[in-house]
Design a protein around this motif. Sequence first.
Motif, mmCIF file in Angstrom:
data_model
loop_
_atom_site.group_PDB
_atom_site.id
_atom_site.type_symbol
_atom_site.label_atom_id
_atom_site.label_comp_id
_atom_site.label_asym_id
_atom_site.label_seq_id
_atom_site.Cartn_x
_atom_site.Cartn_y
_atom_site.Cartn_z
ATOM 1 N N ALA A 23 71.455 25.047 -13.942
ATOM 2 C CA ALA A 23 72.320 24.170 -15.087
ATOM 3 C C ALA A 23 73.530 23.672 -14.372
ATOM 4 O O ALA A 23 74.176 24.440 -13.808
ATOM 5 N N PRO A 24 74.007 22.562 -14.718
ATOM 6 C CA PRO A 24 75.243 22.080 -14.124
ATOM 7 C C PRO A 24 76.464 22.859 -14.934
ATOM 8 O O PRO A 24 76.293 23.058 -15.808
ATOM 9 N N ARG B 232 79.254 21.457 -15.676
ATOM 10 C CA ARG B 232 80.019 20.583 -16.634
ATOM 11 C C ARG B 232 79.246 19.226 -16.934
ATOM 12 O O ARG B 232 78.260 19.132 -16.213
ATOM 13 N N SER B 233 79.426 18.615 -18.022
ATOM 14 C CA SER B 233 78.945 17.428 -18.344
ATOM 15 C C SER B 233 78.904 16.270 -17.086
ATOM 16 O O SER B 233 80.131 16.277 -16.824
ATOM 17 N N ILE B 234 77.954 15.627 -17.116
ATOM 18 C CA ILE B 234 77.880 14.536 -15.958
ATOM 19 C C ILE B 234 78.567 13.180 -16.505
ATOM 20 O O ILE B 234 78.441 12.814 -17.441
ATOM 21 N N ARG B 235 79.875 12.803 -15.554
ATOM 22 C CA ARG B 235 80.525 11.472 -16.288
ATOM 23 C C ARG B 235 80.302 10.462 -14.947
ATOM 24 O O ARG B 235 80.353 11.016 -13.780
#
Length: 285
Positions: A49-50, A52-55
């Motif tokens: 799982a990453p 943090r969220s991808i931006r």
Amino acid sequence: MAHPLMANAPDRSPRPELRPGVGAGMSVGVAPAQSPALARIAVLAGANAPGRSIRPFVRPTQAQPQRMPPRVVAGATALAVARSLRPNLRPSGLARPSAAAASASVVASVQRGRLCGQRGLVGDRLAPIRATRNGCGIAEPIRLREVDGITLSTPATLNCETARALQQWVRQSLVPDVGRYGGGVRSLRVVASYACRTRNNQAGARISEHGRGNAIDITGIGLADGSELTVLSDWRTRREGRILRDLHRGACGPFGTVLGPESDRFHRDHFHFDVARHRGGAFCR
């Protein structure tokens, strides 16, 4: 009357039970319930799982544009151009026919000598000017650029009779009447000479003397100190106006027709001189 099945109906809506497992790498745990009716679920992230969220990346600003590297096109041949094609400059030889056509009417240039048989007249002898309009044209035209060292702001296309009359006016009136004012005469501002048109450009009128090379229009006298006497601005002044009135009067004799600001509304800003002859003598107004 109650239905028989209603006796076994639950007292509240059923809720789905929790699945026994979410899948590989994931586990589900049940937190201690705060109340019999509520449950809190915590999902534990797996190893992939990453964090943090991808931006998306921020676009470059206009102040600091990013230059894209050149793109190599696969399969491009050796004949491909490195940049857009642009037309080549025209060869210099193409301009020669136009220049030759512009000067084709010049028969001979007389820089210092006897143009029209008069010493002090400088200009060119031109080929005959023939016009399709009846009454226009000059059999032996010249292009006058200078009279006794006084230059014309615009070369004047005239016949020799008009050029000789202009020189006579310069010698007998222009130079002595202006005298030392402003350092003396340096140039004449010419606004009209040969033009195939009617008098004052009025429809239905006779052909103007300009259409025969007999006339010249002068609007100002250039002086050595850089100033200028103009018919429009100085005619009604005291000192300059006196000089201009003397010049107007001095043209009567060398020229057959002399018109100025007091003749009509068409001549408020210039002198009209022509060599047309009248039965009663020179017409000066």
